[in-house]
Design a protein around this motif. Structure first.
Motif, PDB file in Angstrom:
ATOM      1  N   UNK A  34       0.797  -1.231   0.000  1.00  0.00           N
ATOM      2  CA  UNK A  34       0.000   0.000   0.000  1.00  0.00           C
ATOM      3  C   UNK A  34       0.814   1.257   0.000  1.00  0.00           C
ATOM      4  N   UNK A  35       2.056   1.181  -0.522  1.00  0.00           N
ATOM      5  CA  UNK A  35       2.898   2.381  -0.488  1.00  0.00           C
ATOM      6  C   UNK A  35       2.686   3.284  -1.708  1.00  0.00           C
ATOM      7  N   UNK A  36       1.813   2.855  -2.628  1.00  0.00           N
ATOM      8  CA  UNK A  36       1.471   3.664  -3.803  1.00  0.00           C
ATOM      9  C   UNK A  36       2.696   4.049  -4.635  1.00  0.00           C
ATOM     10  N   UNK A  37       3.687   3.157  -4.662  1.00  0.00           N
ATOM     11  CA  UNK A  37       4.892   3.426  -5.437  1.00  0.00           C
ATOM     12  C   UNK A  37       5.909   4.274  -4.715  1.00  0.00           C
ATOM     13  N   UNK A  38       5.622   4.680  -3.465  1.00  0.00           N
ATOM     14  CA  UNK A  38       6.552   5.468  -2.663  1.00  0.00           C
ATOM     15  C   UNK A  38       7.253   4.520  -1.689  1.00  0.00           C
ATOM     16  N   UNK A  39       8.582   4.449  -1.774  1.00  0.00           N
ATOM     17  CA  UNK A  39       9.342   3.530  -0.925  1.00  0.00           C
ATOM     18  C   UNK A  39       9.940   4.221   0.292  1.00  0.00           C
ATOM     19  N   UNK A  40      10.348   5.486   0.127  1.00  0.00           N
ATOM     20  CA  UNK A  40      10.992   6.233   1.206  1.00  0.00           C
ATOM     21  C   UNK A  40      10.476   7.666   1.166  1.00  0.00           C
ATOM     22  N   UNK A  41      10.330   8.281   2.311  1.00  0.00           N
ATOM     23  CA  UNK A  41       9.982   9.700   2.387  1.00  0.00           C
ATOM     24  C   UNK A  41      11.014  10.414   3.251  1.00  0.00           C
ATOM     25  N   UNK A  42      11.220  11.695   3.004  1.00  0.00           N
ATOM     26  CA  UNK A  42      12.173  12.469   3.797  1.00  0.00           C
ATOM     27  C   UNK A  42      12.047  13.941   3.498  1.00  0.00           C
ATOM     28  N   UNK A  43      12.624  14.753   4.367  1.00  0.00           N
ATOM     29  CA  UNK A  43      12.595  16.215   4.193  1.00  0.00           C
ATOM     30  C   UNK A  43      14.018  16.730   4.034  1.00  0.00           C
ATOM     31  N   UNK A  44      14.210  17.606   3.086  1.00  0.00           N
ATOM     32  CA  UNK A  44      15.517  18.225   2.870  1.00  0.00           C
ATOM     33  C   UNK A  44      15.384  19.719   3.085  1.00  0.00           C
ATOM     34  N   UNK A  45      16.113  20.247   4.073  1.00  0.00           N
ATOM     35  CA  UNK A  45      16.109  21.679   4.356  1.00  0.00           C
ATOM     36  C   UNK A  45      17.211  22.344   3.556  1.00  0.00           C
ATOM     37  N   UNK A  46      16.851  23.307   2.718  1.00  0.00           N
ATOM     38  CA  UNK A  46      17.793  23.992   1.845  1.00  0.00           C
ATOM     39  C   UNK A  46      18.153  25.344   2.436  1.00  0.00           C
ATOM     40  N   UNK A  47      19.438  25.510   2.730  1.00  0.00           N
ATOM     41  CA  UNK A  47      19.918  26.794   3.240  1.00  0.00           C
ATOM     42  C   UNK A  47      19.309  27.201   4.562  1.00  0.00           C
ATOM     43  N   UNK A  48      18.790  26.226   5.313  1.00  0.00           N
ATOM     44  CA  UNK A  48      18.196  26.522   6.605  1.00  0.00           C
ATOM     45  C   UNK A  48      16.853  27.216   6.506  1.00  0.00           C
ATOM     46  N   UNK A  49      16.308  27.338   5.290  1.00  0.00           N
ATOM     47  CA  UNK A  49      15.072  28.091   5.096  1.00  0.00           C
ATOM     48  C   UNK A  49      13.953  27.239   4.512  1.00  0.00           C
ATOM     49  N   UNK A  50      14.213  26.632   3.351  1.00  0.00           N
ATOM     50  CA  UNK A  50      13.169  25.918   2.623  1.00  0.00           C
ATOM     51  C   UNK A  50      13.171  24.436   2.967  1.00  0.00           C
ATOM     52  N   UNK A  51      12.019  23.933   3.369  1.00  0.00           N
ATOM     53  CA  UNK A  51      11.885  22.516   3.704  1.00  0.00           C
ATOM     54  C   UNK A  51      11.221  21.805   2.528  1.00  0.00           C
TER      55      UNK A  51
END
Length: 420
Positions: free
Chosen positions: A133-150
């Motif tokens: 039931x992962x709908x084709x998504x195997x891993x999720x994560x957040x990347x913070x760019x320059x301490x500002x954009x998530x």
């Protein structure tokens, strides 16, 4: 004797060499044996630029980089004098073994391997999804760019064998499973079809980054995931030390005597030459001390308010070899007088190249090959060719900006090419 091209000469010399050589060493041998003919003042930079371009842009290149600033032939598997080739061969064997190990892994274990890699790269809140039931998504994560954009990222991983390439439908599937504020990433041990690459870059659709097997192995090596690094001390002869001992000359080499630093000038990002002309005109017509010129910068440009900043701007034409000081009074050098009377930008380029390290060489590097160069590629070229160990792009970017102002190069899509 028929003269060879730079690459033909390098091929001949490296075939006969017992160890990897720098572009400078290859050029010196080529000139000594009269294999090449050159009218340029920096043939070693031309040699380095052509070899780098061939390695980076030609899949069938006969050359390879060994260590820092050294070149060898791809078919050269051992060396009587240098262990660097043996080290690289060992690393290539490990890369092949690593991809074999990954192919043997359980697909779910592979997802955890990718998750660990993403954490090492800098992703946060990395989580492997449930197998069903992962709908084709195997891993999720957040990347913070320059301490500002998530950047919330959904990742799909495909442990496919070489030749079984990922098609565009996987990109479409991932987009359909993602939420509005998410971005996509697909990682595979194989590669991507042409339509997958086109679909990933489609406009007005969720961006999807693609990492193929070759890039995956590079990242695993870089972040030491699935591999371990063994440190071995390797010693070699310091040829520069012994060459200096044998030489009667006390003159510092041209490379070492050049100034390493260049900076912008105020007045606007496209107005460096105009500001330089105004400054030189003032110096040529008015007896000016350093303090006078500092005040001129402050009074002329609204964004220059400190004496320290203005004094820094004075070092720009000084490092270029256009001005100097005597008894606190500024005067034009002979090159400064020549340029000031002509305002010829080709002459200015020549003068700057004579005095600023890697200025002309960067232009030649960009000129070589058909592909535009990124600032990171140029930084790598400068670090490896001139052994400056710059950790930031600042000095490279300042040189690029001056080359743009001189009409030598242009910037498009964050890459640089020669201006027609």
């Amino acid at each position: 004797m028929k003269k060879l091209s730079f690459k033909e000469a390098a091929l001949k010399i490296l075939k006969e060499a017992e160890e990897p050589l720098t572009a400078k060493e290859i050029t010196e041998i080529a000139l000594e044996k009269e294999l090449i003919k050159t009218t340029g003042s920096t043939p070693e930079a031309t040699m380095a630029a052509q070899l780098y371009s061939d390695i980076n842009n030609n899949n069938n290149s006969k050359f390879k980089k060994i260590g820092k600033g050294l070149f060898a032939l791809k078919k050269q598997t051992k060396s009587t004098k240098s262990p660097l080739i043996a080290i690289q061969n060992q690393n290539e064997l490990v890369k092949k073994k690593l991809i074999e190990k990954i192919q043997e892994m359980d697909p779910f274990q592979f997802e955890y391997l990718v998750a660990e890699l993403l954490q090492k790269i800098g992703y946060e809140d990395v989580e492997v999804t449930k197998r069903s039931g992962d709908k084709g998504i195997d891993v999720v994560g957040n990347l913070t760019v320059g301490g500002l954009t998530n950047v919330k990222t959904v990742i799909q991983v495909k442990r496919y064998k070489k030749g079984n390439n990922i098609s565009g439908r996987y990109i479409t599937q991932l987009r359909g499973s993602a939420e509005v504020d998410q971005r996509g990433l697909i990682i595979t041990t194989s590669d991507f079809t042409k339509d997958a690459n086109n679909e990933a870059k489609a406009t007005n659709k969720m961006p999807v980054a693609l990492v193929n097997g070759e890039k995956l192995i590079e990242l695993l090596f870089k972040y030491k995931v699935g591999v371990k690094e063994d440190t071995v001390s390797v010693f070699s002869i310091d040829s520069e030390l012994f060459e200096n001992e044998l030489s009667d000359s006390t003159t510092i080499s041209n490379t070492n005597s050049k100034n390493r630093s260049i900076w912008p000038l105020p007045g606007g990002i496209n107005s460096y030459v105009d500001t330089l002309n105004k400054l030189l005109e003032k110096i040529s017509t008015t007896k000016s001390s350093r303090k006078d010129l500092i005040n001129w910068f402050i009074n002329t440009f609204d964004n220059v308010s400190s004496s320290k900043t203005a004094n820094g701007y004075l070092n720009v034409p000084k490092n270029m070899g256009l001005i100097d000081f005597q008894n606190s009074i500024c005067f034009l050098t002979n090159d400064g007088k020549r340029y000031c009377s002509s305002k010829n930008q080709d002459l200015l380029f020549t003068i700057i190249s004579k005095n600023i390290l890697a200025f002309e060489e960067i232009y030649l590097f960009i000129k070589e090959g058909n592909e535009p160069k990124s600032d990171n590629e140029i930084l790598e070229f400068v670090n490896e060719t001139f052994n400056v160990n710059w950790n930031t792009l600042a000095q490279v970017n300042f040189r690029l900006l001056w080359l743009i102002n001189l009409g030598k190069i242009k910037k498009e899509d964050k890459r640089y090419s020669v201006k027609n």
